[in-house]
Design a protein around this motif. Structure first.
Motif, PDB file in Angstrom:
ATOM      1  N   SER A  35     -24.155  32.524 -19.310  1.00 41.06           N
ATOM      2  CA  SER A  35     -24.616  33.421 -20.363  1.00 41.06           C
ATOM      3  C   SER A  35     -24.950  32.701 -21.670  1.00 41.06           C
ATOM      4  O   SER A  35     -25.814  33.140 -22.410  1.00 41.06           O
ATOM      5  CB  SER A  35     -23.571  34.501 -20.631  1.00 41.06           C
ATOM      6  N   ASN A  36     -24.277  31.583 -21.947  1.00 38.29           N
ATOM      7  CA  ASN A  36     -24.479  30.908 -23.232  1.00 38.29           C
ATOM      8  C   ASN A  36     -25.121  29.532 -23.110  1.00 38.29           C
ATOM      9  O   ASN A  36     -25.382  28.892 -24.122  1.00 38.29           O
ATOM     10  CB  ASN A  36     -23.140  30.769 -23.972  1.00 38.29           C
ATOM     11  N   GLY A  37     -25.304  29.071 -21.886  1.00 38.90           N
ATOM     12  CA  GLY A  37     -25.947  27.776 -21.700  1.00 38.90           C
ATOM     13  C   GLY A  37     -25.073  26.591 -22.043  1.00 38.90           C
ATOM     14  O   GLY A  37     -25.572  25.529 -22.403  1.00 38.90           O
ATOM     15  N   ILE A  38     -23.758  26.753 -21.939  1.00 44.77           N
ATOM     16  CA  ILE A  38     -22.838  25.647 -22.205  1.00 44.77           C
ATOM     17  C   ILE A  38     -22.509  24.993 -20.875  1.00 44.77           C
ATOM     18  O   ILE A  38     -21.832  25.576 -20.038  1.00 44.77           O
ATOM     19  CB  ILE A  38     -21.540  26.144 -22.859  1.00 44.77           C
ATOM     20  N   ALA A  39     -22.991  23.776 -20.667  1.00 46.62           N
ATOM     21  CA  ALA A  39     -22.743  23.097 -19.398  1.00 46.62           C
ATOM     22  C   ALA A  39     -21.282  22.698 -19.272  1.00 46.62           C
ATOM     23  O   ALA A  39     -20.654  22.918 -18.246  1.00 46.62           O
ATOM     24  CB  ALA A  39     -23.640  21.876 -19.259  1.00 46.62           C
ATOM     25  N   GLN A  40     -20.734  22.111 -20.331  1.00 43.73           N
ATOM     26  CA  GLN A  40     -19.344  21.681 -20.337  1.00 43.73           C
ATOM     27  C   GLN A  40     -18.701  22.160 -21.639  1.00 43.73           C
ATOM     28  O   GLN A  40     -19.194  21.838 -22.728  1.00 43.73           O
ATOM     29  CB  GLN A  40     -19.232  20.156 -20.269  1.00 43.73           C
ATOM     30  N   VAL A  41     -17.612  22.890 -21.533  1.00 40.95           N
ATOM     31  CA  VAL A  41     -16.913  23.387 -22.721  1.00 40.95           C
ATOM     32  C   VAL A  41     -16.355  22.214 -23.524  1.00 40.95           C
ATOM     33  O   VAL A  41     -16.306  22.258 -24.750  1.00 40.95           O
ATOM     34  CB  VAL A  41     -15.795  24.374 -22.321  1.00 40.95           C
ATOM     35  N   VAL A  42     -15.981  21.142 -22.825  1.00 40.45           N
ATOM     36  CA  VAL A  42     -15.413  19.965 -23.493  1.00 40.45           C
ATOM     37  C   VAL A  42     -16.418  19.378 -24.477  1.00 40.45           C
ATOM     38  O   VAL A  42     -16.058  18.970 -25.583  1.00 40.45           O
ATOM     39  CB  VAL A  42     -15.015  18.899 -22.450  1.00 40.45           C
ATOM     40  N   SER A  43     -17.694  19.352 -24.112  1.00 38.66           N
ATOM     41  CA  SER A  43     -18.698  18.740 -24.990  1.00 38.66           C
ATOM     42  C   SER A  43     -18.930  19.573 -26.245  1.00 38.66           C
ATOM     43  O   SER A  43     -19.381  19.050 -27.259  1.00 38.66           O
ATOM     44  CB  SER A  43     -20.009  18.554 -24.233  1.00 38.66           C
ATOM     45  N   VAL A  44     -18.613  20.855 -26.206  1.00 33.34           N
ATOM     46  CA  VAL A  44     -18.817  21.728 -27.365  1.00 33.34           C
ATOM     47  C   VAL A  44     -17.579  21.781 -28.244  1.00 33.34           C
ATOM     48  O   VAL A  44     -17.653  21.683 -29.463  1.00 33.34           O
ATOM     49  CB  VAL A  44     -19.203  23.150 -26.894  1.00 33.34           C
TER      50      VAL A  44
END
Length: 129
Positions: A35-44
């Motif tokens: 839904s938000n286009g976040i591949a990896q939560v860690v990178s954000v």
């Protein structure tokens, strides 16, 4: 490391909101990806989903992979109650439970589970329900 344009705290709060709805960490990651286009939560955020949940006191008491194995073992046991002659399922249950014991031993040594935690097939259905 590249950061997403949205403020970091918002993503952590989104993770917590999804956890309060009863979603597992992997389900939270899938929702944020789709839904938000976040591949990896860690990178954000700079932290993994489980660490974010642990910081907010929302982490599951049993790690997710172990929980899913226990859930699978309960389903196979339920199947075996009605299909007693299913030899293949009996064999698969042995394999699943040996995986549970091996993973539990790992989590006890890394202190993600208490030292006295033990898998028991009789009480496993209450743990999953």
């Amino acid at each position: 490391r590249r950061r997403h344009t949205r403020y970091i705290g918002d993503w952590s709060s989104d993770v917590c909101k999804l956890a309060k709805k009863g979603l597992t960490p992997s389900q939270i990651g899938v929702i944020l990806r789709d839904s938000n286009g976040i591949a990896q939560v860690v990178s954000v955020t700079g932290h993994k989903i489980v660490r974010i949940l642990k910081a907010h006191g929302l982490a599951p008491e049993v790690p997710e992979d172990l929980y899913m194995l226990i859930k699978k073992a309960v389903q196979v046991r339920k199947h075996l109650e009605t299909n007693r002659k299913d030899k293949d399922s009996k064999f698969r249950l042995i394999l699943i439970e040996s995986r549970i014991h091996r993973l539990a031993r790992y989590y006890r040594t890394t202190r993600k589970l208490p030292a006295n935690w033990k898998y028991e097939s009789g009480t496993a259905s209450t743990m999953v329900a």
